[in-house]
Enzyme design. Structure first.
Site, PDB file in Angstrom:
ATOM      1  N   HIS A 148       0.839  -1.203   0.000  1.00 43.11           N
ATOM      2  CA  HIS A 148       0.000   0.000   0.000  1.00 43.11           C
ATOM      3  C   HIS A 148       0.874   1.252   0.000  1.00 43.11           C
ATOM      4  CE1 HIS A 148      -2.996  -2.999   1.455  1.00 43.11           C
ATOM      5  NE2 HIS A 148      -3.764  -2.307   0.637  1.00 43.11           N
ATOM      6  N   ASN A 149       1.402   1.556  -1.173  1.00 39.12           N
ATOM      7  CA  ASN A 149       2.332   2.656  -1.355  1.00 39.12           C
ATOM      8  C   ASN A 149       1.902   3.493  -2.559  1.00 39.12           C
ATOM      9  OD1 ASN A 149       3.268   1.129  -3.709  1.00 39.12           O
ATOM     10  ND2 ASN A 149       4.286  -0.178  -2.213  1.00 39.12           N
ATOM     11  N   PHE A 150       2.721   4.477  -2.919  1.00 37.58           N
ATOM     12  CA  PHE A 150       2.319   5.375  -4.009  1.00 37.58           C
ATOM     13  C   PHE A 150       2.247   4.659  -5.347  1.00 37.58           C
ATOM     14  CE2 PHE A 150       3.296   8.446  -7.409  1.00 37.58           C
ATOM     15  CZ  PHE A 150       2.150   9.233  -7.294  1.00 37.58           C
ATOM     16  N   ARG A 151       3.077   3.654  -5.572  1.00 41.59           N
ATOM     17  CA  ARG A 151       2.995   2.935  -6.847  1.00 41.59           C
ATOM     18  C   ARG A 151       1.661   2.193  -6.952  1.00 41.59           C
ATOM     19  NH1 ARG A 151       6.976   1.944 -10.511  1.00 41.59           N
ATOM     20  NH2 ARG A 151       8.551   2.490  -8.973  1.00 41.59           N
ATOM     21  N   HIS A 188      -7.201   7.056  -2.456  1.00 46.81           N
ATOM     22  CA  HIS A 188      -7.934   5.975  -1.806  1.00 46.81           C
ATOM     23  C   HIS A 188      -7.160   5.241  -0.707  1.00 46.81           C
ATOM     24  CE1 HIS A 188      -5.648   3.030  -4.143  1.00 46.81           C
ATOM     25  NE2 HIS A 188      -6.215   2.082  -3.419  1.00 46.81           N
ATOM     26  N   ASP A 189      -5.836   5.310  -0.675  1.00 47.96           N
ATOM     27  CA  ASP A 189      -5.061   4.632   0.383  1.00 47.96           C
ATOM     28  C   ASP A 189      -4.076   5.572   1.066  1.00 47.96           C
ATOM     29  OD1 ASP A 189      -5.995   2.035   0.707  1.00 47.96           O
ATOM     30  OD2 ASP A 189      -4.850   1.254  -0.983  1.00 47.96           O
ATOM     31  N   ALA A 348      -3.171 -18.570  -2.250  1.00 49.94           N
ATOM     32  CA  ALA A 348      -3.802 -17.278  -1.982  1.00 49.94           C
ATOM     33  C   ALA A 348      -4.459 -16.720  -3.234  1.00 49.94           C
ATOM     34  CB  ALA A 348      -2.765 -16.289  -1.455  1.00 49.94           C
TER      35      ALA A 348
END
Length: 406
Positions: A148-151, A188-189, A348
């Site tokens: 959950h980063n900018f990329r 959004h994050d 998963a």
């Protein structure tokens, strides 16, 4: 003025992609080391590699909320030195776009291009300095989590941009609505701490207490986004009448809150009820569509080619594993899909693709048949890929067991 063309998808571009992925691997290795070093702290400080504006240099619990004013920490890059090639601008509209080729400032320039290409700068009367200030401040407020980063923010935004063209949304939606979709994806994050809502609620973090266990992370992302917009230098909606700004604010909040996976069934079921007689003039129908689109974009990595998608699985699992280790330390419930000892990449992904992604994108394809080939078929191929990987893993395990018995 110096003009630099962004690299097309070439062998040289592939090399750049490899470099960006390797950077992520080193950062993930650092995170593992930090976890081992700081086992008695409440979490690993993902932000230390490139501190976000909202983070002091000390360790915080995963749910800590910062109240200080958000300001620009660096000058916006001179985006005008970048001139996108036609090949790049066309690839940007495709789900196959290689998101690993681009450095942070280049991603900012690509997002600015999306606003410009969709006519949003004119629609909202946004000046070039303001859009750049906004994007830089957004980038600074994403932490260096494995996933959950900018990329990831860029990936979600680029997929929404892709869907806008693939589904021919400009023929159905207003520019205001397109601007809401893109801006919600970007925000959004924001300031995601690398620990999900289950952790926030079970650990009774400040975020969970503040938002009464109701989508604490998503509420926080919204709050950080509008703190950024509260800065006049960054407010891309400053030219709008107050009534229109309130309308846009409400829509952005609604969309970001829709990304909470705990609401997945509720939102999908509501959309499916409207599919048979979908009416673009019905506000409730349009809202359901926009919510389903941002949800799809948020979890769309497996739509992409495997060389682009698979590194993201590693990043997400590493973030999950870190959370699980923290939960074990603190005596909190651990989800099986986050436990390093109970989950593999193949297991998963098979379940997620089969039971979440394919049904979701098949629903979208009922309204937009043209996405079947571009989005649903790649998901089926991805499922087959992980099923083959799972079989190979099981063969290796059986071989190892037979050797140990012998």
């Amino acid at each position: 003025m110096l003009y630099l063309c962004f690299p097309p998808l070439t062998p040289a571009g592939d090399s750049k992609r490899v470099i960006e992925i390797e950077k992520f691997k080193y950062e993930i290795a650092d995170i593992r080391d930090a976890f081992l070093t700081h086992q008695r702290t409440r979490h690993v400080d993902f932000a230390r590699l490139r501190p976000a504006v909202t983070l002091p240099a000390t360790f915080f619990s995963p749910g800590t909320v910062r109240e200080h004013v958000i300001t620009l920490q660096r000058e916006p890059p001179a985006f005008t030195k970048y001139r996108l090639t036609t090949e790049t601008t066309e690839n940007l509209k495709q789900p196959s776009f290689d998101v690993w080729q681009w450095e942070p400032n280049e991603m900012l320039a690509l997002i600015e291009h999306m606003y410009r290409e969709l006519g949003l700068l004119e629609e909202f009367c946004i000046s070039p300095p303001t859009i750049r200030n906004f994007l830089v401040s957004v980038q600074e407020n994403y932490r260096n989590n494995p996933f959950h980063n900018f990329r990831h923010c860029f990936c979600v935004t680029q997929m929404m941009y892709c869907l806008i063209y693939l589904c021919r949304l400009p023929e159905k939606l207003s520019k205001k609505e397109l601007g809401v979709l893109i801006t919600a994806c970007i925000c959004h994050d924001l300031d995601h701490p690398g620990y999900n809502n289950s952790y926030q609620i079970n650990a009774r973090t400040e975020l969970a207490v503040r938002y009464n266990d109701a989508s604490p992370l998503e509420n926080h992302h919204c709050a950080v986004g509008f703190r950024i917009l509260a800065n006049p230098e960054c407010n891309i909606f400053s030219s709008l009448p107050e009534s229109l700004f309130k309308e846009i604010r409400g829509e952005i909040i609604l969309l970001i809150l829709a990304t909470d996976m705990a609401r997945h069934s509720e939102i999908v079921d509501d959309f499916k009820k409207k599919l048979e007689n979908f009416d673009y003039k019905n506000v409730n129908h349009l809202t359901a569509l926009k919510m389903i689109l941002i949800k799809a974009c948020d979890i769309s990595n497996e739509v992409r080619p495997s060389k682009v998608a698979e590194p993201w699985v590693d990043c997400l699992l590493e973030e999950y594993f870190n959370q699980a280790e923290t939960e074990k330390q603190e005596g909190l419930p651990v989800a099986p899909f986050m436990d390093r000892d109970k989950v593999t990449k193949a297991s998963a992904q098979i379940s997620f693709i089969k039971f979440v992604l394919i049904p979701l994108f098949e629903d979208i394809s009922q309204l937009f048949p043209q996405v079947e080939e571009a989005l649903v078929v790649p998901l089926r191929h991805a499922r087959e890929h992980y099923e083959q990987l799972k079989e190979a893993e099981e063969d290796m395990r059986r071989l190892a067991q037979s050797k140990s018995i012998a």
